[in-house]
Design a protein around this motif. Structure first.
Motif, mmCIF file in Angstrom:
data_model
loop_
_atom_site.group_PDB
_atom_site.id
_atom_site.type_symbol
_atom_site.label_atom_id
_atom_site.label_comp_id
_atom_site.label_asym_id
_atom_site.label_seq_id
_atom_site.Cartn_x
_atom_site.Cartn_y
_atom_site.Cartn_z
ATOM 1 N N GLU A 1 62.172 -86.016 -22.561
ATOM 2 C CA GLU A 1 61.284 -86.286 -21.246
ATOM 3 C C GLU A 1 62.034 -85.788 -19.967
ATOM 4 O O GLU A 1 63.168 -85.675 -20.117
ATOM 5 N N LEU A 2 61.100 -85.961 -18.840
ATOM 6 C CA LEU A 2 61.546 -85.436 -17.681
ATOM 7 C C LEU A 2 62.802 -86.255 -17.407
ATOM 8 O O LEU A 2 63.779 -85.734 -16.615
ATOM 9 N N GLY A 3 62.810 -87.593 -17.477
ATOM 10 C CA GLY A 3 63.829 -88.534 -17.045
ATOM 11 C C GLY A 3 65.126 -88.489 -17.993
ATOM 12 O O GLY A 3 66.088 -88.976 -17.418
ATOM 13 N N ASP A 4 65.228 -87.308 -18.699
ATOM 14 C CA ASP A 4 66.328 -87.378 -19.701
ATOM 15 C C ASP A 4 67.080 -86.332 -18.925
ATOM 16 O O ASP A 4 68.326 -85.952 -19.245
ATOM 17 N N SER A 5 66.782 -85.666 -17.864
ATOM 18 C CA SER A 5 67.488 -84.627 -16.772
ATOM 19 C C SER A 5 68.798 -85.182 -16.343
ATOM 20 O O SER A 5 68.513 -86.288 -15.758
ATOM 21 N N HIS B 1 75.223 -75.541 -18.943
ATOM 22 C CA HIS B 1 74.102 -75.661 -18.403
ATOM 23 C C HIS B 1 72.784 -75.548 -19.304
ATOM 24 O O HIS B 1 72.947 -74.481 -20.003
ATOM 25 N N LEU B 2 71.819 -76.270 -19.317
ATOM 26 C CA LEU B 2 70.687 -76.170 -20.119
ATOM 27 C C LEU B 2 69.439 -76.399 -19.655
ATOM 28 O O LEU B 2 69.227 -77.460 -19.021
ATOM 29 N N ILE B 3 68.450 -75.604 -19.551
ATOM 30 C CA ILE B 3 67.020 -75.702 -19.326
ATOM 31 C C ILE B 3 66.053 -75.935 -20.344
ATOM 32 O O ILE B 3 66.176 -74.848 -21.256
ATOM 33 N N THR B 4 65.202 -76.687 -20.605
ATOM 34 C CA THR B 4 64.398 -76.847 -21.537
ATOM 35 C C THR B 4 63.011 -77.521 -21.515
ATOM 36 O O THR B 4 62.924 -78.309 -20.319
ATOM 37 N N ALA B 5 62.084 -77.681 -22.152
ATOM 38 C CA ALA B 5 60.682 -78.166 -21.846
ATOM 39 C C ALA B 5 60.732 -79.605 -22.528
ATOM 40 O O ALA B 5 61.281 -79.864 -23.471
ATOM 41 N N THR B 6 59.907 -80.282 -22.144
ATOM 42 C CA THR B 6 59.530 -81.599 -22.478
ATOM 43 C C THR B 6 58.960 -81.384 -24.225
ATOM 44 O O THR B 6 58.633 -80.571 -24.370
ATOM 45 N N THR C 1 68.474 -79.927 -17.634
ATOM 46 C CA THR C 1 67.281 -80.110 -17.023
ATOM 47 C C THR C 1 66.090 -79.950 -17.884
ATOM 48 O O THR C 1 65.995 -78.970 -18.673
ATOM 49 N N VAL C 2 65.089 -80.781 -17.783
ATOM 50 C CA VAL C 2 64.140 -80.829 -18.553
ATOM 51 C C VAL C 2 62.857 -80.655 -17.621
ATOM 52 O O VAL C 2 62.737 -81.263 -16.656
ATOM 53 N N VAL C 3 62.107 -79.602 -18.012
ATOM 54 C CA VAL C 3 60.946 -79.368 -17.234
ATOM 55 C C VAL C 3 59.436 -79.271 -17.973
ATOM 56 O O VAL C 3 59.617 -79.314 -19.113
#
Lengths: 115, 115
Positions: free
Chosen positions: A82-86, A10-15, A113-115
């Motif tokens: 970008e958000l759509g890369d989530s 799992h990975l959460i990162t910013a745009t 997840t791109v936030v």
């Protein structure tokens, strides 16, 4: 357990950021594939490597790149996110790189997840 | 243009009965077909495959039928069990220019087996 190992799970990162997903193929497999699965999409083929060389390209964006190293592990680099890369990104491997009868085996996936 | 189509997004079957999942393809160069099963948040698991030189392949409760003239294949699960509830993906490949052994996937059919 398919024998294909992916990290991170799992990975959460910013745009705008850049991430690297890592994959170790099954022992003895020379070919590595990357697939993307978005929420309402099927499995979209991104790119394939065979024994260190790019073999086939699918719907991979220019912001994305991949490579396969001499030890046959592979990395998928995603930049300017970008958000759509989530999506869920799957790595798969197979013994051969081409030809009929080529069964590929999937890893558990890396959930980005791109936030 | 979708080369591999699974026209039923979902299927509900009673436990013990037969589940039939269908798949159509358009590319006559495909000569190897596979079915994968996928649970949520896990990687696709290879189930069964069939070469175009055959019209049937059986493995335990799973049988795949291939009708080349109709460009159609189906997966039969008999008897269906609640643990079979998952998304089933049909995939195809062929040894033609540009394919490089890569699999083309359908969008999947969600099977629900009710106790």
């Amino acid at each position: 357990d398919s024998g294909v190992t992916q990290t991170p799970k799992h990975l959460i990162t910013a745009t705008g950021q850049r991430v690297t997903l890592r994959c170790s193929p099954r022992s003895g497999d020379l070919s590595v594939y990357w697939y993307q699965q978005s929420l309402d999409q099927g499995l979209q083929f991104l790119i394939q490597y065979y024994n260190g060389e790019e073999r086939a390209k699918g719907n991979i964006l220019e912001r994305f790149s991949a490579q396969q190293f001499p030890d046959l592990h592979s990395e998928l680099n995603l930049s300017s996110l970008e958000l759509g890369d989530s999506a869920l990104y799957f790595c798969a491997s197979s013994r051969q790189g081409t030809g009929s009868g080529n069964t590929i085996y999937f890893g558990e996936g890396s959930w980005l997840t791109v936030v | 243009d979708q080369q591999v189509k699974q026209n039923s997004p979902s299927l509900s079957v009673q436990e013990g009965r037969i589940s039939i999942l269908n798949c159509d393809y358009t590319n006559s160069m495909f000569d190897y077909f596979l079915w994968y099963k996928k649970y949520p948040a896990e990687g696709p698991t290879f189930l069964i495959s069939i070469s175009s030189i055959k019209d049937k392949n059986e493995d335990g409760r799973f049988t795949v039928f291939l009708n080349k003239s109709a460009k159609h294949l189906s997966l039969h699960i008999v008897p269906s069990q609640p643990g079979d509830s998952a998304v089933y993906f049909c995939a195809a490949s062929g040894d033609y220019g540009g394919s490089q052994g890569n699999l083309i996937f359908g969008k999947g059919t969600k099977l629900s087996v009710k106790p």
